[in-house]
Write a protein that holds these residues in place. Structure first.
Motif: not given
Length: 94
Positions: A20-23, A36-39
């Motif tokens: 749910g997050r945009t990078y 957790a997002d890095a994986y």
């Protein structure tokens, strides 16, 4: 914990949505994201540049020997030697 990530060298996926997050990150730059997002990002071609990063207070309590951490308070890359966190650049205890 956060991880310091860099987008794929191809420049094709410098924007990614995870949990749910945009990078978005320019080619050659880095951003800090939750581990957790890095994986998920790693699985999509992003490069984990330091494994973990964050302020001094968030250093891992029981890291493995040779674990690396980018201390954003001190702005230095450090490594755990089994007893102390040391600056990779100087070898000094930090």
């Amino acid at each position: 914990m956060t991880c310091r990530m860099m987008p794929p060298g191809s420049g094709l996926k410098n924007t990614i949505m995870v949990n749910g997050r945009t990078y978005t990150c320019a080619l050659g730059s880095m951003i800090d994201v939750p581990d957790a997002d890095a994986y998920v990002m790693t699985a999509n071609g992003w490069v984990d540049t330091t494994r973990l990063s964050g302020p001094t207070a968030n250093r891992p309590a029981t890291p493995n020997v040779n674990a690396k951490f980018h201390d954003t308070t001190l702005n230095v890359l450090i490594v755990w030697d089994g007893v102390n966190w040391r600056s990779i650049a100087t070898g000094g205890v930090v």
